[in-house]
Design an enzyme around this catalytic site. Structure first.
Site, PDB file in Angstrom:
ATOM      1  N   CYS A 424       0.829  -1.087   0.215  1.00 51.61           N
ATOM      2  CA  CYS A 424       0.304  -0.102  -0.031  1.00 51.61           C
ATOM      3  C   CYS A 424       0.696   1.229  -0.059  1.00 51.61           C
ATOM      4  CB  CYS A 424      -1.038  -0.067   1.163  1.00 51.61           C
ATOM      5  SG  CYS A 424      -0.058  -0.211   2.737  1.00 51.61           S
ATOM      6  N   HIS A 468      -2.613   0.452   7.011  1.00 52.74           N
ATOM      7  CA  HIS A 468      -2.749   0.923   5.633  1.00 52.74           C
ATOM      8  C   HIS A 468      -2.566   2.242   5.409  1.00 52.74           C
ATOM      9  CE1 HIS A 468      -4.273  -0.172   1.681  1.00 52.74           C
ATOM     10  NE2 HIS A 468      -5.418   0.843   1.903  1.00 52.74           N
ATOM     11  N   ASP A 484      -8.030   4.988  -2.971  1.00 52.75           N
ATOM     12  CA  ASP A 484      -7.302   3.810  -2.721  1.00 52.75           C
ATOM     13  C   ASP A 484      -6.550   3.089  -3.752  1.00 52.75           C
ATOM     14  OD1 ASP A 484      -5.891   2.020  -1.340  1.00 52.75           O
ATOM     15  OD2 ASP A 484      -7.358   1.412  -0.190  1.00 52.75           O
TER      16      ASP A 484
END
Lengths: 669, 323
Positions: A424, A468, A484
């Site tokens: 991420c 995250h 995202d």
């Protein structure tokens, strides 16, 4: 202390005490210097040898030397005297030094009590349910030692292990008897603030969320399954997993390589914005009301679903709507939040802010800049541009937790064009970079994503593995929008959580990891976490407020007489049954003695009381003198009872019992 | 009490016991209880210690018991210069045979009267007491068995009398019973005096021993001892006995409780008493009867007999017979 008037401690007593001490010291060793366990072991062996009479009692000088040596070691190894480590080391050392001085009962008792104190100190390091159970176990051991001191050697007729078994059951009984009182004290005793404090270990190393982000440094991300937080949603609403973005900090300051938290840019949330949010709350009720129980994080920021709103006075909200606590969270913290997912703060950015959020200092990552220019040429509108970035990631990129180390310079270029694999942070930081390169204000948001529902579906468990990072972009008229990029690469990462991907993500998935993934183990883990959660919530989280509410509910008021009455009631609950049981006449199992007691009761009615040292026939003959009319019957009773009790070899016992019973029934008084 | 159960098979007629008691009663007037205790002690294969002031008939009782039971006996007057060899025997060189010849000491007998045992030195006392315990003696490296049966009836003066070495507790413990005789009753003394007056004997002759005829054969004595062993004991009795013993161990009045040897002695003495009562089972009464004699000298802190009597009575009053 040489006190000859006091009874000497036997070898077995000393063995059990030293054993108990060693058991209770075990949990401390990871916290203390390496030499402490060695010293403890040496001293315990020495103590045992003394007790076994293999070695003489050390002379005073030797004792003093031992103390000085131990203290010197302590002085050398402790850097900070005002730390918990120093305090506990000293305590442990004190306890162990006493091993070589266990001669009289007084020394022994002193060490037993010190042991209890040391056991309780374990809770300074860990307050988990298991630690608590361990402390209880240690306490039971010390009580066993205490019991042994007060058990006369002459009364010990069983084998050693039988004795231990018996004494253990006594200790268990005692502890159980103390339980109601402990519970009541727990419920009603006011929680006093600490009178003194020892600074706790504050450098809690957490691998989850930090306030700086630089990709390429970490070749392999380790999975940390420890609990980050637990969230209880009011009214049982279960948000969709894709909504569970637990926003902690925003990283807006970019220095060309790493993203930092822009501390000087952060100002408290303006009251107008706050009012705006509240106004929004009036028209549209909050979608989620939830309570977060945050584990110790070593940082002061808090996590919440956006857009978060709080009534809690202890929390502070900032211009990026992130929340912080006044103090660093070093112990479990509970707070309540509301979430308005649909709220947008669409106030335009000032020019300073515009510049700040699009700043790309330096000239690193030329390829990335070029890519941005290309994409922007094709997609001039921000929305389209964002779409194209997502598409770009969707094509060739791979989500992995083991991306390998990337070059120090131009890491984003390396990621975007050479490696094309990452997790991420890689996706988030490159997305933010591309956005800024195109003049779109962007920042990185760090926190947790997703969570597992507990076994009873009551709360959501968020672990460090779920840390995250994602991107927030500012779009005109929409304000800050969550993007995202990881979702574009690996949607399953978002939908099912990172752990479901693990076997594929980690090429050499270890055996333990695979075991962890089996449904049974997973369920067990969740159940165990549920137990822990309840423990934290109801036992450790039981504060003055909860206490006040509960006591009010239980007793109907907070008057001192009610509490006193409640306490007395609880004490009575324990004491009365024990007293009654000890005073209650023992039910006679022996039929013979039962009959005799009946006889005695009858004879008492005519005023003939049996003396302790009086034999049965003397007694009955005395009764016969008293009541002449029953003389023959009493003589028969005498004969029958004596033949029943003392003549073992003749006739059938049952028959004789019945016979005597009939005779006693014939007694008319 | 009409609880007496008479033995039928293969046993000595217990009436003979009455005869024995009556026979001894002829020389020791009005002391039936003590006579029975002494007999019970012998039947329980125990050694007897008689403690009283001089002239109370200690020796008379001891001699009478020996006579009536038909035992070979020797009497040794213990003095402070008595040596173990005087008691056990000694090897003397025989010139004719050119070898050592063992001359048996007085201990090689069935019944040894150790008169005034506490006048001898500790060394001699212990030689005797060892023999009592082991039923054998080691002389010059050779172990010699003593006679079977072997009894010691020792007499002693109260320890506060001059010229006495009081027996230590460990040695007192080896005597199954310690009894004291006490002054005779007025009537008993009267008839004693009358007898002397009528016979017109001088005091010396009066003190001279008149031997009693033996009432028991060796076999009968052995048989009686066997029967003592067979007396049945119920759990209730054992409970009572253990209550008594543990009382002495737990009550703060006694610095040392009764030893296991003491409790075994109590049981066998009580069984012997039951036999004297012509019963084949044990009653609490039997234990109570022998309790003072068996326990008194074993209770530490109760050195003189008056005190120990009070103490044993105290114990009997405190401990519940039934439960």
């Amino acid at each position: 202390m040489d006190d000859s008037s006091q009874p000497q401690m036997t070898f077995y007593q000393v063995v059990s005490l030293i054993f108990s001490m060693m058991i209770s010291l075990l949990p401390f060793y990871p916290q203390l210097s390496w030499w402490v366990p060695i010293i403890a072991l040496l001293l315990s062996i020495w103590g045992l040898m003394i007790s076994a009479k293999r070695v003489n009692n050390p002379v005073r000088a030797l004792k003093i030397i031992t103390v000085i040596v131990s203290l010197a070691l302590l002085l050398l190894s402790i850097t900070n005297w005002y730390s918990l480590q120093a305090f506990v080391s000293l305590l442990v050392l004190t306890g162990c030094l006493k091993f070589i001085e266990l001669q009289s009962r007084r020394d022994y008792l002193l060490l037993v009590f010190l042991g209890c104190f040391i056991s309780a100190c374990q809770l300074l390091f860990s307050t988990s349910l298991l630690s608590f159970a361990y402390v209880l176990f240690c306490m039971a051991l010390f009580h066993l030692c205490l019991l042994q001191v007060y058990t006369l050697e002459s009364q010990q007729r069983d084998a050693k292990w039988q004795q231990y078994l018996k004494q253990s059951s006594v200790v268990l009984k005692l502890l159980l008897q103390g339980l109601p009182l402990a519970l009541v004290l727990f419920l009603v005793m006011p929680r006093l603030g600490s009178l003194w404090q020892i600074p706790l270990n504050s450098q809690v190393a957490k691998t989850g969320v930090s306030d700086s982000l630089a990709i390429g440094d970490i070749a392999k991300l380790n999975q940390d399954d420890s609990v980050a937080m637990r969230v209880t949603f009011a009214s049982g609403v279960k948000p969709d997993v894709s909504e569970l973005y637990w926003r902690g900090v925003t990283l807006a300051q970019f220095d060309g390589r790493s993203w930092q938290r822009a501390k000087d840019q952060l100002v408290p949330l303006q009251t107008s914005s706050k009012a705006d949010l509240d106004a929004h709350g009036l028209t549209q009720p909050a979608k989620y009301n939830y309570q977060v129980m945050l584990e110790s994080s070593g940082q002061n920021w808090l996590y919440g679903l956006s857009t978060a709103s709080t009534q809690n006075s202890g929390l502070r909200q900032w211009s990026d709507y992130s929340l912080t606590n006044d103090k660093v969270v070093t112990s479990r913290l509970e707070y309540e939040l509301k979430a308005y997912p649909n709220y947008r703060d669409s106030k335009p950015l000032t020019s300073v802010q515009q510049a700040f959020f699009t700043a790309l200092p330096g000239d690193q990552n030329p390829q990335a800049r070029e890519l941005a220019a290309q994409l922007l040429a094709k997609n001039p509108k921000p929305q389209q541009y964002i779409q194209s970035i997502m598409q770009y990631f969707n094509n060739d990129f791979v989500y992995t937790l083991e991306p390998g180390v990337m070059t120090k310079n131009n890491t984003l270029d390396a990621f975007l064009f050479d490696y094309q694999r990452g997790y991420c942070e890689h996706f988030a930081s490159s997305t933010a970079f591309l956005l800024r390169a195109a003049g779109i204000p962007a920042r990185i948001a760090a926190g947790y994503q997703g969570g597992q529902w507990s076994s009873d579906n009551k709360y959501l468990l968020v672990t460090q593995a779920q840390a995250h990072a994602w991107v927030e972009a500012w779009l005109p008229n929409q304000g800050w929008v969550r993007l995202d990029p990881t979702n574009a690469v690996a949607p399953e990462r978002i939908e099912q959580g990172v752990t479901s991907l693990l076997p594929e993500l980690i090429e050499q998935a270890g055996f333990t990891l695979r075991v962890k993934q089996t449904p049974f183990i997973k369920r067990l883990r969740l159940q165990w976490d549920n137990v822990n959660y309840q423990w934290h919530r109801w036992v450790l989280g039981y504060d003055n407020q909860l206490q006040m509410n509960l006591v009010k509910k239980l007793l109907g008021g907070l008057d001192s007489w009610r509490i006193l009455l409640f306490l007395l009631l609880a004490v009575g609950l324990v004491i009365v049954p024990i007293t009654v049981k000890s005073l209650w006449p023992v039910k006679e199992k022996d039929h013979t003695l039962k009959l005799l007691k009946r006889l005695e009761k009858k004879l008492r009615r005519i005023g003939v009381e049996r003396a302790a040292g009086e034999t049965l026939s003397v007694y009955i003959q005395r009764a016969a003198l008293q009541s002449k009319e029953n003389q023959a019957l009493l003589n028969a009773i005498n004969k029958a009872s004596i033949s029943l009790i003392y003549q073992t070899e003749t006739a059938d016992k049952g028959q004789r019992l019945k016979h005597l019973n009939r005779l006693i029934n014939k007694l008319t008084f | 009490m009409e609880l007496n159960t008479l033995h039928t098979e293969n046993t000595v007629n217990l009436d003979i016991v009455d005869q024995v008691v009556a026979s001894i009663g002829q020389v020791l007037l009005g002391k039936q209880n003590q006579v029975k205790l002494a007999l019970a002690c012998i039947l329980a294969r125990g050694h007897l210690l008689i403690e009283d002031m001089p002239g109370m008939g200690k020796t008379t009782l001891a001699q009478a018991v020996a006579d009536v039971l038909g035992l070979s006996y020797k009497r040794v007057q213990f003095t402070s210069d008595l040596l173990p060899a005087d008691l056990l025997g000694i090897s003397i060189f025989n010139k004719q045979q050119n070898a050592f010849e063992f001359h048996h000491g007085p201990i090689f007998t069935q019944l040894l009267l150790a008169d005034e045992i506490n006048r001898a030195s500790a060394k001699t006392q212990s030689a005797l007491l060892e023999a009592m315990e082991e039923q054998q003696v080691s002389i010059e490296g050779e172990t010699r068995l003593l006679a079977d049966p072997f009894f010691v009836i020792a007499t002693q003066n109260p320890s506060n009398y001059s010229g006495t070495y009081s027996l230590p507790e460990s040695q007192l413990d080896r005597f199954t019973m310690r009894i004291s005789l006490g002054f005779p009753s007025r009537e008993a003394e009267r008839s004693m005096l009358l007898k002397m007056a009528q016979k017109e004997v001088s005091p010396e002759q009066g003190n001279a021993r008149e031997r009693l005829p033996a009432q028991l054969s060796r076999a009968q004595l052995k048989e009686l001892q066997q029967q003592v062993v067979k007396v049945s004991v119920s759990d209730h009795i054992l409970d009572y006995l253990q209550r008594l013993i543990s009382f002495t161990r737990e009550d703060s009045q006694f610095s040392f409780g009764v030893s296991p040897r003491g409790s075994m002695a109590l049981l066998s003495a009580a069984k012997a008493w039951a036999l004297l009562e012509k019963r084949d089972f044990l009653l609490p009464e039997d234990i109570q009867q022998v309790f003072g004699a068996v326990i008194g000298h074993r209770l530490s802190g109760a050195s003189n007999s008056g005190n120990s009597e009070q103490m044993s009575r105290y114990i009997l009053e405190q401990v519940d017979v039934l439960y």
